[in-house]
Write an enzyme that holds these catalytic residues in place. Structure first.
Site, PDB file in Angstrom:
ATOM      1  N   ASP A   1       0.845  -1.194   0.000  1.00 40.35           N
ATOM      2  CA  ASP A   1       0.000   0.000   0.000  1.00 40.35           C
ATOM      3  C   ASP A   1       0.882   1.246   0.000  1.00 40.35           C
ATOM      4  O   ASP A   1       1.851   1.338   0.758  1.00 40.35           O
ATOM      5  CB  ASP A   1      -0.911   0.010   1.229  1.00 40.35           C
ATOM      6  CG  ASP A   1      -1.900   1.166   1.201  1.00 40.35           C
ATOM      7  OD1 ASP A   1      -2.963   1.011   0.584  1.00 40.35           O
ATOM      8  OD2 ASP A   1      -1.595   2.220   1.792  1.00 40.35           O
TER       9      ASP A   1
ATOM     10  N   ASN B   1      -2.284  12.868  -4.016  1.00 36.67           N
ATOM     11  CA  ASN B   1      -3.220  13.281  -5.060  1.00 36.67           C
ATOM     12  C   ASN B   1      -3.747  14.684  -4.813  1.00 36.67           C
ATOM     13  O   ASN B   1      -3.868  15.502  -5.741  1.00 36.67           O
ATOM     14  CB  ASN B   1      -4.391  12.298  -5.140  1.00 36.67           C
ATOM     15  CG  ASN B   1      -4.182  11.226  -6.191  1.00 36.67           C
ATOM     16  OD1 ASN B   1      -3.304  11.336  -7.046  1.00 36.67           O
ATOM     17  ND2 ASN B   1      -4.976  10.176  -6.127  1.00 36.67           N
TER      18      ASN B   1
ATOM     19  N   GLU C   1      -4.475   2.425  -4.611  1.00 35.09           N
ATOM     20  CA  GLU C   1      -3.046   2.453  -4.329  1.00 35.09           C
ATOM     21  C   GLU C   1      -2.530   1.156  -3.719  1.00 35.09           C
ATOM     22  O   GLU C   1      -1.436   1.112  -3.165  1.00 35.09           O
ATOM     23  CB  GLU C   1      -2.732   3.622  -3.389  1.00 35.09           C
ATOM     24  CG  GLU C   1      -3.286   3.478  -1.982  1.00 35.09           C
ATOM     25  CD  GLU C   1      -4.702   3.988  -1.820  1.00 35.09           C
ATOM     26  OE1 GLU C   1      -5.073   4.335  -0.687  1.00 35.09           O
ATOM     27  OE2 GLU C   1      -5.437   4.039  -2.834  1.00 35.09           O
TER      28      GLU C   1
END
Length: 236
Positions: free
Chosen positions: A106, A114, A149
Site C-alpha cells: 500500500d 493526489n 493504491e
C-alpha cells in the site's frame, strides 16, 4: 526438372493456382460485403476498407484478449486475474506442499499526494511504483493491481524469510527511487506465507492485510512478515 515435364506444365500449373486464388478472393469479398455487413448499412455503398476491417477483426480480437486481465493504467494484472490466478496458485502450492508468499503493498499517504499534486501526477506515480515493484520482484512473481493504491504480489516457491527479504527489497527500491522527490513516496507491506500462516487464499489475504495495517500503525515505510515483529528499516 525431376520428372522431365516441360516448362508449359510449370506455367500452366502456376496460372491455374493464381486463377483459383483470384476466384476465392472474389467469393470472400462478395460474402464480406453483402452478407456480413451490418443491417443498418445495407443501403450504403460498399467500401473497400469494410473488407479489410472485417478481415482484421480476428487479429484485433486476439489483441484485445491478450490485454484482457491487465490494469489499463499501470499494466499490472487486474483484480479479476488475482481472484482467478491468485487463488489457483495458492491452492496448487498448498496441495504440493510448496512455499508461497502473498505480499500486500500500500502506498503511504496516497490521498494526500493526489490532493497536493493532482490526479495526473498520481497516475504517473502509480505507474512508477508498479515498475519498481516488478523490477524488485523475481521473474516468476506476479504483480496485481488490487485497487487504487494497493497492489498484491504472488511469489510462488518462496519461504517466509525470503519473502520478507523480497518485501524489503521492494520497499527500499521504491523509497530510493522517490528519494529526490518533494513528496518522498514510500510504501508499507504486509506479508503472509503458505503454509506457515494459512493454506487458503482468503486467510492468507486477511493475514497480509492485518500485517499491512500493523505496519501503517507503526509509522509506515515498513515491512511485516510471518513470525517477525515490525521491522524499522532505514534508507541508505
Amino acid at each position: 526438372m525431376l520428372t522431365g515435364a516441360g516448362a508449359d506444365v510449370l506455367v500452366g500449373g502456376w496460372i491455374a493456382k493464381m486463377a483459383a486464388v483470384a476466384l476465392y478472393t472474389c467469393l470472400a469479398g462478395i460474402y464480406l460485403l453483402y452478407f456480413e455487413r451490418p443491417i443498418r448499412r445495407r443501403t450504403d455503398m460498399p467500401r473497400i476498407w469494410d473488407v479489410f476491417d472485417t478481415l482484421t477483426y480476428r487479429e484485433r480480437y486476439e489483441d484485445l484478449l491478450a490485454r484482457t486481465g491487465c490494469d489499463a493504467l499501470t499494466g499490472a494484472l487486474d483484480r479479476h486475474s488475482l481472484e482467478a490466478h491468485g487463488r489457483r496458485a495458492v491452492d496448487h502450492a498448498a496441495a504440493a506442499g510448496r512455499s508461497l508468499a502473498l505480499l500486500l503493498i500500500d502506498i503511504d499517504h496516497f490521498k494526500a499526494y493526489n490532493d497536493r499534486f493532482g490526479h495526473a501526477a498520481g497516475d504517473k506515480m502509480l505507474k512508477r511504483i508498479v515498475l519498481d515493484i516488478m523490477a524488485a520482484a523475481r521473474m516468476s512473481d506476479l504483480t496485481y493491481c488490487f485497487g487504487g493504491e494497493e497492489f498484491v504480489v504472488i511469489a510462488d516457491g518462496i519461504n517466509a524469510d525470503d519473502a520478507l527479504t523480497l518485501g524489503e527489497r521492494m520497499r527500499r527500491r521504491i523509497a530510493d527511487s522517490h528519494a529526490g522527490d518533494a513528496s518522498g513516496v514510500t510504501v508499507s507491506i504486509g506479508i503472509a506465507s503458505c503454509a506457515r500462516d494459512a493454506t487458503d487464499y482468503d486467510t492468507l489475504f486477511e493475514i497480509a492485510d492485518k500485517r499491512l495495517y500493523e505496519a501503517k500503525a507503526a509509522g509506515r515505510n515498513r515491512v511485516i512478515g510471518a513470525g517477525k515483529s515490525v521491522r524499522l528499516v532505514q534508507n541508505g
